[in-house]
Design a protein around this motif. Structure first.
Motif, PDB file in Angstrom:
ATOM      1  N   SER A 132      20.251  19.226  97.632  1.00  0.00           N
ATOM      2  CA  SER A 132      19.488  18.631  96.532  1.00  0.00           C
ATOM      3  C   SER A 132      18.181  18.026  97.030  1.00  0.00           C
ATOM      4  N   ARG A 133      18.182  17.438  98.241  1.00  0.00           N
ATOM      5  CA  ARG A 133      16.929  16.916  98.798  1.00  0.00           C
ATOM      6  C   ARG A 133      15.948  18.042  99.074  1.00  0.00           C
ATOM      7  N   GLY A 186      19.882  12.390  95.011  1.00  0.00           N
ATOM      8  CA  GLY A 186      19.240  13.068  96.128  1.00  0.00           C
ATOM      9  C   GLY A 186      17.877  13.633  95.754  1.00  0.00           C
ATOM     10  N   PRO A 193      25.345  11.974  92.900  1.00  0.00           N
ATOM     11  CA  PRO A 193      24.605  12.120  94.154  1.00  0.00           C
ATOM     12  C   PRO A 193      23.544  13.213  94.171  1.00  0.00           C
ATOM     13  N   PRO A 194      23.787  14.421  93.609  1.00  0.00           N
ATOM     14  CA  PRO A 194      22.685  15.394  93.609  1.00  0.00           C
ATOM     15  C   PRO A 194      21.462  14.899  92.843  1.00  0.00           C
ATOM     16  N   ALA A 231      24.821  20.850  93.545  1.00  0.00           N
ATOM     17  CA  ALA A 231      23.537  20.613  94.193  1.00  0.00           C
ATOM     18  C   ALA A 231      22.396  21.287  93.437  1.00  0.00           C
ATOM     19  N   ASN A 290      25.543   7.572 100.491  1.00  0.00           N
ATOM     20  CA  ASN A 290      25.409   8.844 101.197  1.00  0.00           C
ATOM     21  C   ASN A 290      24.253   9.673 100.656  1.00  0.00           C
ATOM     22  N   ALA A 291      24.014   9.603  99.357  1.00  0.00           N
ATOM     23  CA  ALA A 291      22.937  10.395  98.752  1.00  0.00           C
ATOM     24  C   ALA A 291      21.558   9.802  99.018  1.00  0.00           C
ATOM     25  N   SER A 334      29.358   6.440  97.390  1.00  0.00           N
ATOM     26  CA  SER A 334      28.818   7.760  97.076  1.00  0.00           C
ATOM     27  C   SER A 334      27.297   7.728  97.001  1.00  0.00           C
ATOM     28  N   ALA A 355      24.017  16.567  99.161  1.00  0.00           N
ATOM     29  CA  ALA A 355      22.884  15.701  99.464  1.00  0.00           C
ATOM     30  C   ALA A 355      21.737  16.479 100.090  1.00  0.00           C
ATOM     31  N   ILE A 400      29.845  16.080 100.280  1.00  0.00           N
ATOM     32  CA  ILE A 400      28.774  15.105 100.070  1.00  0.00           C
ATOM     33  C   ILE A 400      27.523  15.529 100.834  1.00  0.00           C
TER      34      ILE A 400
END
Length: 432
Positions: free
Chosen positions: A56-57, A279, A275-276, A136, A358-359, A355, A53, A49
């Protein structure tokens, strides 16, 4: 990702179905190892995760060079961390399995199975970290395809290594673990070959990048790992309760755990692929897109899980007979399916919110939600069900009610948090 998750978790369910043909004792022995296997998976998912995250950010903010350094650091740290955890679990196996309720005969069966299973878990974690790197960067086709491929390899090897071929009698229970070792080993070789042709890793400036990003990585990874480690802890407490109901109940509970993960394939696929995307939206400040994504994902989860759960509950007599090795295990599994499977719609909502948290910069909130799901809702309801009603019926009803309450709580928390996302996210990330 849904196809990949289905194949990966499906082979684990088939794996247990093959083991069930060896008898109730080997299946119960394998079931005792599930909480510790989930412990390893919890650590790897928590780190995955954080990998997805942060990378991807960085990509969303246009920091491609930093994303490469983060990818290299993540793969190295994850490989070492899971290897150390596997060694600890091997060294402490006797007291742990004894505390879980395994008798002397079960521990003897576990001992031959546990070493190759830990090797398989380590290889699977390394492959998973590579998959996180692909996700990601927005590539879900390769991880999904690899999950299918490794599942097919394991599926072909399982009956050969467990039951043998020709004049060879096979390895029995350890054969299931060795099949997984070979499957994940082939996946790791193909993963390395794919990464060679991509510029997603960098090996210069890693020390400086660790000084800059180590705190951010820990701020996401540590709460995420704690969140992912709580289910194995809850599983240990649950199986210690289930062991009081007898060997058949333990075997049925192990099959129900495998069936749970398979039935949650869409939820698990979303927790990997969403999440990606979230993110990147977080990095770009696009909260309108975050709202749209979450609304769509929640609708998909609730509708799909209700349809699947009710259908499987109605088909439970036939599914239980196909999976279980004995009538006693089949009867217990059928009862668990009827109570637990429909409740996974609510459980899926909770997993999705954790999930997303967290992102989107709310790791502490996600961790607290995971704690509440297990220790405020799930385990107390499980204990009350067994205490007040007794037997497998109380077990299944308690688990179902706990999942329902957790889903309602998660939805209310998500609505409150997204009503003021920037203020909540900023404060929590500073705290991390």
């Amino acid at each position: 990702m849904a196809i990949g998750v289905l194949s990966l978790l499906g082979f684990q369910l088939v794996d247990s179905a093959f083991v069930a043909r060896l008898g109730t004792a080997p299946l119960a022995a394998q079931s005792y190892t599930f909480p510790l296997s989930f412990l390893i998976i919890g650590v790897q998912v928590g780190m995955g995760i954080a990998i997805a995250a942060l990378i991807s950010r960085a990509l969303g903010g246009g920091e491609d060079d930093r994303a490469q350094r983060l990818g290299s650091l993540s793969l190295m740290m994850g490989t070492v961390a899971i290897g150390l955890l596997a060694l600890v679990l091997w060294a402490l196996q006797s007291p742990i399995f004894g505390a879980l309720g395994a008798d002397a005969h079960a521990r003897e069966l576990i001992r031959a199975y546990w070493a190759p299973q830990l090797v398989a878990a380590w290889l699977g974690a390394v492959v998973y970290f590579g998959y996180s790197l692909f996700r990601a960067h927005g590539n879900t086709s390769f991880p999904g395809s690899m999950m299918v491929l490794t599942s097919l390899v394991n599926l072909c090897l399982d009956p050969i290594l467990i039951f043998g071929i020709g004049n060879w009698d096979g390895l029995g229970l350890p054969g299931a673990a060795w099949a997984t070792v070979l499957a994940f080993g082939s996946g790791l070789a193909l993963l390395g070959w794919q990464l060679k042709g991509r510029h997603w890793l960098a090996f210069e400036g890693l020390r400086e990048e660790w000084r800059l990003s180590g705190r951010s990585f820990a701020g996401v990874a540590c709460p995420a790992m704690v969140s992912q480690l709580m289910p194995p802890l809850a599983a240990m407490l649950a199986i210690s309760t289930v062991s009081r109901l007898g060997e058949s109940a333990v075997a049925a509970w192990g099959l129900a755990s495998r069936l749970e993960t398979v039935s949650l394939m869409v939820v698990l696929a979303l927790t990997m692929s969403l999440p990606p995307w979230l993110g990147r939206c977080y990095g770009a400040g696009d909260w309108a897109q975050v709202h749209r994504l979450m609304r769509l994902a929640l609708k998909v989860v609730v509708v799909w899980q209700l349809m699947l759960g009710v259908s499987l509950a109605l088909a439970s007599p036939w599914v239980a007979r196909a999976l279980a090795g004995t009538p006693e295990v089949s009867e217990s599994l059928m009862v668990l399916m009827r109570f637990m499977l429909p409740s996974y719609a609510a459980l899926g909502v909770c997993m999705l919110v954790v999930s997303a948290g967290n992102a989107l910069g709310w790791p502490m909130r996600a961790m607290l939600l995971s704690a509440a799901r297990l220790f405020v809702f799930y385990l107390p309801c499980l204990w009350l069900g067994v205490t007040l009603m007794g037997g497998v019926t109380g077990l299944g009803l308690g688990a179902g009610v706990g999942n329902l309450l957790a889903g309602i709580g998660a939805y209310l928390l998500l609505r409150r948090t997204l009503s003021r996302p920037k203020r909540s996210g900023k404060g929590e990330m500073q705290g991390s």
